[in-house]
Scaffold this active site. Structure first.
Site, short mmCIF file in Angstrom:
data_model
loop_
_atom_site.label_atom_id
_atom_site.label_comp_id
_atom_site.label_asym_id
_atom_site.label_seq_id
_atom_site.Cartn_x
_atom_site.Cartn_y
_atom_site.Cartn_z
N GLY A 104 1.17 -1.62 0.52
CA GLY A 104 -0.80 0.00 -0.04
C GLY A 104 0.85 1.43 -0.22
O GLY A 104 2.42 1.59 0.74
N CYS A 105 0.32 2.29 -0.53
CA CYS A 105 0.84 3.58 -0.48
C CYS A 105 0.92 4.18 1.25
O CYS A 105 2.38 4.80 1.44
CB CYS A 105 -0.09 4.77 -1.14
SG CYS A 105 -1.54 4.77 -0.43
N TYR A 106 0.03 3.82 2.28
CA TYR A 106 0.48 4.64 3.05
C TYR A 106 2.08 3.80 3.94
O TYR A 106 2.62 4.09 4.41
CB TYR A 106 -0.30 3.90 4.28
CG TYR A 106 -1.58 5.28 4.28
CD1 TYR A 106 -1.09 6.76 4.30
CD2 TYR A 106 -2.55 4.98 4.25
CE1 TYR A 106 -1.53 8.10 4.90
CE2 TYR A 106 -3.21 6.27 4.02
CZ TYR A 106 -3.49 7.31 4.55
OH TYR A 106 -4.35 8.48 4.72
N THR A 107 1.74 2.05 3.19
CA THR A 107 3.09 1.77 4.19
C THR A 107 4.19 1.56 3.37
O THR A 107 5.12 1.44 4.24
CB THR A 107 2.09 -0.18 3.99
OG1 THR A 107 1.50 -0.25 2.90
CG2 THR A 107 1.44 -0.53 5.30
N THR B 266 5.91 4.29 2.49
CA THR B 266 6.24 5.69 3.07
C THR B 266 6.55 5.07 4.09
O THR B 266 7.40 6.07 4.47
CB THR B 266 5.16 6.72 2.58
OG1 THR B 266 4.38 6.09 1.08
CG2 THR B 266 5.26 8.05 2.58
#
Lengths: 351, 351, 351, 351
Positions: free
Chosen positions: A154-157, A159
């Site tokens: 995922g994008c949050y992860t 980052t």
């Protein structure tokens, strides 16, 4: 044989990550897009759904069932969570030689129990779940190289994992106190028509959401815990920011005894010294999300806090590129033994 | 000899068009950036001025006087209006073999009187003014091919010339009644620190400016009149819109007797059928500025008005790409006999 | 009796114009909100639908059928086009003493034929259509004062009628050539969940829509033609701009013989000299939409064009206030013989 | 005697907080604006500097030295930090009966040593510094009532003090571990023309700044420590968000033994139960910045974290209203024994 082109299918081409895959792959020199699916928009052209592609020649949108898999080398799967696992299971059963990069959350969690806890139902393709490789190339390059199925993170992860996992592994921070205050652009929510995502509901203001309950937290738990060798439970608070693209994570960590901000910085600078897509800024400099927009880069900054023993690590990516489709192409490059940066050289679009 | 790379200098690299040139040229396969100037920021690195370039290796920012012109093949000049003409005169006098693409307004007007009228002073390099080629490749390709000095057109004018000049030339419209209602993103105003360009003064609202007096009008007069073979005076109203990039021109034209919207559309579709960077949408479809953002494309739409005999032509470009630096690279490609699309293949960044 | 408060119902309180009515009326000193309806959100509190009202005490959201009309003096109707006419017919039949300000388009067109042409079906309440007064107070104040049913005009039309009708009536311009290039903020599209209105589809770009076919054109035809005493067909092109609120109309008019920009300006300045909600800027100054945001003001500017005989008139309003709910309250004030500015004194929120 | 109006001067009327004071005070029923100063724009009208005020009658902008203080009851001082202390000293020496609400940082810190440490020079008006009352009415109402000089708090600090000080005072949290991750709209940076505040540098992206060094931290230290009765050093990280107005503080606190999220919520709900300008949402709900925009409200939400013993408190204000000019008017109301909410009733402008 550098001239051969891999034959690529994109499942779920009518969403934002699908469009971003097309943007990147249409200009990739070793790739040929041979199939695009979009169940609800089947029959339309990609140009009708995303007019920026009007000047290109692309396959028409079809349903997944209409795809002719003959000769397809690799598929990107940009479908909704939950249904993806069955689609992939079915597709791999029929085409075992196929490689797949899955952009959904379905294969990211290794632990079936964790999957069930966070997603509310038992996983439908347990063997594939065990086979899948977590696709952060910088951390799992060799596994990705050999993988048939890669679970694109995922994008949050992405980052929040890139700047923290090396610190945990190096013993530079205390993994028991990690606060990830994360901010996301609106593309992270996809293209579905919801009142809460209207321009008028999102512009010129901000808010937190999913406090203490966002599903990406499960990936953080998994990767932080793996790095620490024991269970790690970070605080993670996502916020919605009026920008199209970008994840911006402000991460508060407590250093291990004897380690200061410079030590934290050194660990990250060394770890990523030879990576093309992770750039560690000089100590004390903080990144801006706009300096990675449209690129596959992750920019990381380290600053010391006033509070003794606390360091602030800031990390930013474009959620559609390094946080999704760009990272997926990076995974593909590794899986196909292409140069890792091929097709991903674009510099951020700023201003 | 396809492997040779032209050696390129960029004068004025610390502004937005300068940065955009670096963005495009750093990934151009036939170019090597050998000099970057920025008088007020000389001594700094490009990464200090535009951190998105931090991962790249680029020459340091120097003053123009510090440039070593030996072996430089072509210079892009992204300096302020007015001073540019002397810089270019001096530079070409000393390096007559050099090719130059000038992004300022200094060499766009062929008529010294028009220049003096619009800019308030006599031109300081009249011979070069006469030599310069107006750099819209789609209209002046052969002249550009032979040119030593190309005057890269303005963003408003590129956007308003491409859809209108073929119509005038074909006799499809009455050139005496043309209303160009144009809207610009904020990068069109450059990077200078002015109160009126602050985020807080520009966001979440809009306004017209320079009504009846914007200097780009002079270019429209010149090119429309040249196409018509007589003096044409269009209405031109620019507006500032809260978006980073994009020119959007809504153009009201009166058709010639016997011509309708379909006829207008056909002229444009035929004229641009084989052009890589101008895309004419199907009759009745209107473009969005976001479908060209970051790309070198101009999208054109044609719609019939309710008012008999009136047709609405809509044209949009990214002001920093097709409206400035992308068009400059397109000119360079033609001047250096490179494939015209080289380094300009990027697809719009949407969303 | 200045202490009496009118009892007010708001039908359709869960949309943006409904919320704007609540914002204005909750602080209006002569008004008491006694009923709020929202068919799909009936049972919820207004604070659940619009949390900014959480500190207030307001009636719960109910269905229209649940409203107790006893003692209600005036209703605002902010319901969708088409269904409104039946709701109002039924409500007035049952409560003939009730006054209504209708914010939909249902009663704006006086000509049943025009209604049928633009809306595709015969009007269902023809008698009320004839009774309804077109609610631009500045033009129809006396009619509004006596009205039982006021048709509150559209946002585009308010903005384009106020600066043009006095010019036509004064014979200052040629009504046969009027180009209205209009730009709208996104609230103009309401709160319904559509893909095309997502933040990610609207931000950082712009586009025209409904070219030559927007239904507000019918109101312009009606009011311009009435002022001219003959059929007037203007060009009208709406655009969607990434801002929450604001209509910005750039209007190109041809002056009558002997009239110049100063003459045009004088007509408007005189016409609106004593109006509280229309402000004509000094000749040559152009307004910004942000200078009316949140207020009930219309700002008008007049500038001369380079083209002889052409003048550019620019008008801007907040589409939710003077373009909808503020104007509705202004109508109410006149209908109830309150001071016209009561509850509408708020100054624009800028920055 | 309710009809008397206080005579008010605004020093520094050409900045955003000055304009916001005018917006609020021009409609305040018990106030008359008699002087407006703006040293660099003296001689202009307020309408030239902020056209939204064009319809109003306001005093012209003059220099501070030109102000006739006769009969002035209260002055708002919206001048830059550092010079303010001398202006106020001089003005109060000459007009000792005058009351002042100062919006700068000059009188916020009670400790001369802390002032010197954070601002780099000795305070020039030590006696006034001791006299000044810290103007958060909810915490210091009685002191404000008697004050001659009120130091209006900063926007970040107002937003971070209101939800935390009652928790510290109640012993509900451990003051030694407080992380304030704060996000600000761009008006917080004022109206000065800086490259870093251009629209093009701020829109569609975000970044942290002043990490570990922002001067508002000193106010947090002061008020948190005062509440705790011992030195408290919170982490405080400000971020710049592409929105005009709004402070959004996500605050991570560790609860005291036996206290959970519900307990934290109860302390705040009780503390603010009768306050007009602080609204505590139901447990588990998080506020959005847009629900306070343009209003003098602070909205507070409390959510439990996954991490045992940690609670997330979220607080939001409009930095120009409750974070600056609205709070200043609230202070004025208390100082003048007016109803505290007078002139501050406006509801948030959303959408």
């Amino acid at each position: 044989m550098t001239e051969t082109k891999a034959r690529i299918a994109i499942l779920g081409a009518s969403g934002y990550t699908g469009a971003e895959l097309v943007r990147l792959l249409a200009r990739h020199p070793r790739v040929s897009i041979v199939a695009l699916t979009a169940d609800r928009k089947a029959g339309q052209s990609m140009a009708e759904v995303f007019p920026q592609f009007a000047p290109l020649t692309l396959p028409p949108l079809v349903t997944i069932d209409e795809v002719d898999w003959t000769g397809v080398d690799l598929a990107f799967c940009a479908l909704p969570h939950g249904t993806t696992q069955q689609v992939i299971k079915r597709t791999l059963d029929a085409n075992p030689q196929l490689k797949i990069v899955d952009l959904s959350a379905d294969f990211r969690l290794r632990d079936p129990g964790a999957y069930e806890e966070w997603y509310g139902h038992a996983h439908q393709a347990l063997e594939l779940q065990q086979e899948a490789v977590y696709g952060i190339v910088e951390l799992y390059r060799e596994d990705v190289r050999k993988a048939r199925l890669v679970a694109n993170p995922g994008c949050y992860t992405t980052t929040a994992i890139l700047p923290v996992v090396p610190l945990i592994e190096a013993g530079a921070i205390d993994p028991s106190v990690i606060v990830v205050d994360a901010k996301s652009g609106v593309t992270g929510a996809g293209r579905s028509a919801k009142e809460s995502l209207l321009y008028t509901e999102v512009t010129d203001g901000m808010h937190a959401y999913g406090v203490g309950s966002h599903r990406h937290t499960a990936e953080l738990d998994q990767e932080y815990s793996k790095a620490a060798g024991r269970s790690v439970v970070p605080s993670f608070t996502p916020h919605l920011i009026p920008m199209s693209r970008g994840i911006y994570a402000t991460i508060y960590v407590n250093t291990a005894p004897g380690v200061d901000a410079a030590g934290v910085h050194r660990v990250l600078a060394d770890f990523y010294a030879s990576e093309a897509f992770v750039h560690v800024l000089p100590l004390g400099q903080v990144p801006q999300s706009r300096f990675v927009k449209g690129s596959n880069m992750c920019f990381i900054g380290v600053a010391k806090d006033r509070v003794p023993g606390r360091v602030i690590v800031i990390s930013t990516t474009d959620n559609l590129v390094k946080g999704a489709s760009g990272q997926a192409v990076q995974n593909m490059n590794v899986m196909l033994s292409y140069p890792e940066t091929l097709g991903l050289e674009q510099i951020a679009l700023f201003p």
